[in-house]
Scaffold this active site. Structure first.
Site, PDB file in Angstrom:
ATOM      1  N   CYS A  11       0.860  -1.190   0.000  1.00  0.00           N
ATOM      2  CA  CYS A  11       0.000   0.000   0.000  1.00  0.00           C
ATOM      3  C   CYS A  11       0.890   1.231   0.000  1.00  0.00           C
ATOM      4  O   CYS A  11       1.788   1.348   0.840  1.00  0.00           O
ATOM      5  CB  CYS A  11      -0.925   0.004   1.220  1.00  0.00           C
ATOM      6  SG  CYS A  11      -1.932   1.501   1.372  1.00  0.00           S
ATOM      7  N   CYS A  14      -0.122   6.346   1.874  1.00  0.00           N
ATOM      8  CA  CYS A  14       0.536   7.341   2.725  1.00  0.00           C
ATOM      9  C   CYS A  14       1.882   7.701   2.083  1.00  0.00           C
ATOM     10  O   CYS A  14       2.904   7.065   2.352  1.00  0.00           O
ATOM     11  CB  CYS A  14       0.733   6.803   4.131  1.00  0.00           C
ATOM     12  SG  CYS A  14      -0.814   6.494   5.015  1.00  0.00           S
ATOM     13  N   TYR A 239     -21.609  25.645   4.220  1.00  0.00           N
ATOM     14  CA  TYR A 239     -21.123  24.252   4.122  1.00  0.00           C
ATOM     15  C   TYR A 239     -20.988  23.695   5.537  1.00  0.00           C
ATOM     16  O   TYR A 239     -19.960  23.126   5.912  1.00  0.00           O
ATOM     17  CB  TYR A 239     -19.773  24.180   3.405  1.00  0.00           C
ATOM     18  CG  TYR A 239     -19.715  24.852   2.062  1.00  0.00           C
ATOM     19  CD1 TYR A 239     -20.102  24.181   0.908  1.00  0.00           C
ATOM     20  CD2 TYR A 239     -19.246  26.159   1.932  1.00  0.00           C
ATOM     21  CE1 TYR A 239     -20.041  24.793  -0.339  1.00  0.00           C
ATOM     22  CE2 TYR A 239     -19.181  26.780   0.686  1.00  0.00           C
ATOM     23  CZ  TYR A 239     -19.578  26.098  -0.440  1.00  0.00           C
ATOM     24  OH  TYR A 239     -19.512  26.711  -1.662  1.00  0.00           O
ATOM     25  N   CYS A 330      -9.376  22.398   3.034  1.00  0.00           N
ATOM     26  CA  CYS A 330      -8.554  21.196   2.908  1.00  0.00           C
ATOM     27  C   CYS A 330      -7.737  21.227   1.623  1.00  0.00           C
ATOM     28  O   CYS A 330      -7.090  20.241   1.273  1.00  0.00           O
ATOM     29  CB  CYS A 330      -9.427  19.943   2.944  1.00  0.00           C
ATOM     30  SG  CYS A 330     -10.631  19.848   1.608  1.00  0.00           S
TER      31      CYS A 330
END
Length: 371
Positions: A11, A14, A239, A330
């Protein structure tokens, strides 16, 4: 932090795994400072740091393998299941729940969905943990075929995993690369109670919530402190989601109104406000980008998706009488673009919140005041 999944090439989600944490944060700060360099007079506050591991409160696990031996994790290059139940960024409560969930899948004989052949039923397992350890579990299925067996064996799962507060089946009949469908079948409970700083936020299955329960209260406190500093008597939270910013901004003599396109999220926010005894905190379902700022509040809090506010809302705010904007983002790229589209405002303060350790992503909040 080191991860065997990453080191073995299993994986690579990250992307900063293995990089010292202080180096990660320095890189994120450098990236944010470069994007916001057109506003050199802004005051940069110290970043809010996270635990480098075991911080994530939500697991999105693709189901593979067989009904008798399911895997929870991701799909490899051949679209076969790979187990990631030992993922080190997930909260311990999530990791501890995977074994009982896998045993339940086997007991109920729920066939994992096989992407290459488009056969099978169970596509994803979505698991969320509240700060007190309570869990919301969602089975994403292609159809209702396994529903009877799920109901039959559910009491055993609840006995094996007593932290479960909400259990649902979500239906995703289409073959497409999304996590969930539009239809939700409630089996146990209705909302997951997320208690942060003494305020309970009610999270429904499809509602958005910050993935780091340690950093989320810091975001809410910072926004509240800036709103208190300007002594805003009226505040809009655009939001607003399940109402985190709005509920934390509540104060005697202050009216707060949240706007969110998701009606279930608005219902959750209203429930939280009622339970907290906050009659001056209200919510409505609507599109924030189509806001009419004719009756402008003193301050606006915005927490848009990654695409940012967009030209229309920026133009509305810029022409409004709003004195203060607290913008939580973000995506610093769209944040910088939106600040440039708000020339009536000056960038006063900036703070980075490391919501997503081990990745290049981060949350950033700015204080904008009318010139």
């Amino acid at each position: 932090m080191h991860c065997g999944y990453f080191d073995n090439g299993i994986c690579r989600s990250c992307t900063l795994m293995g990089t010292p944490y202080d180096v990660q944060v320095a890189g994120k700060l450098a990236h944010a400072r470069e994007l916001l360099s057109p506003w050199p007079d802004a005051d940069w506050l110290a970043p809010m740091l996270s635990r480098p591991s075991q911080f994530r409160n939500r697991a999105k696990m693709v189901v593979g393998g067989t009904a008798g031996n399911p895997t929870l994790g991701i799909l490899d290059a051949a679209r076969e299941g790979v187990d990631l139940t030992g993922c080190g960024i997930l909260a311990p409560g999530l990791r501890a729940a995977f074994a009982p969930i896998a045993a339940f899948i086997a007991r109920a004989r729920i066939t994992p969905y096989h992407v290459p052949t488009r056969r099978g039923e169970l596509k994803n397992v979505l698991l969320t943990e509240a700060p007190d350890g309570a869990l919301m579990l969602r089975f994403v299925l292609r159809s209702t075929e396994p529903l009877g067996r799920i109901r039959k064996h559910l009491p055993t799962l609840l006995a094996d995993l007593p932290a479960l507060a909400v259990v649902t089946v979500n239906l995703l009949p289409e073959h497409k690369a999304v996590l969930e469908g539009e239809e939700e079948i409630m089996l146990v409970g209705e909302t997951l109670r997320m208690r942060l700083d003494g305020i309970v936020l009610h999270l429904r299955p499809a509602s958005f919530f910050q993935t780091n329960s340690d950093i989320a209260p810091g975001l809410y406190r910072q926004a509240r402190d800036w709103i208190d500093e300007v002594d805003a008597r009226s505040v809009w939270d655009l939001y607003c989601g399940v109402g985190g910013f709005a509920l934390h901004a509540a104060a005697p003599g202050r009216s707060v109104h949240g706007v969110e396109v998701s009606d279930p999220a608005v219902q959750s926010a209203r429930l939280s406000a009622a339970e907290a005894g906050l009659p001056d905190v209200t919510f409505s379902t609507g599109d924030a980008t189509r806001l009419d700022a004719a009756d402008s509040p003193d301050a606006v809090i915005v927490n848009p998706p990654r695409r940012g506010l967009g030209d229309r809302l920026c133009a509305t705010l810029d022409a409004s009488g709003v004195s203060t904007i607290v913008y939580s983002s973000c995506n610093a790229l769209t944040l910088a673009r939106d600040i440039a589209a708000l020339p009536a405002y000056a960038l006063k303060r900036v703070r980075l919140f490391d919501m997503f350790p081990q990745t290049e992503h981060y949350e950033i909040m700015v204080l904008l005041t009318r010139r």
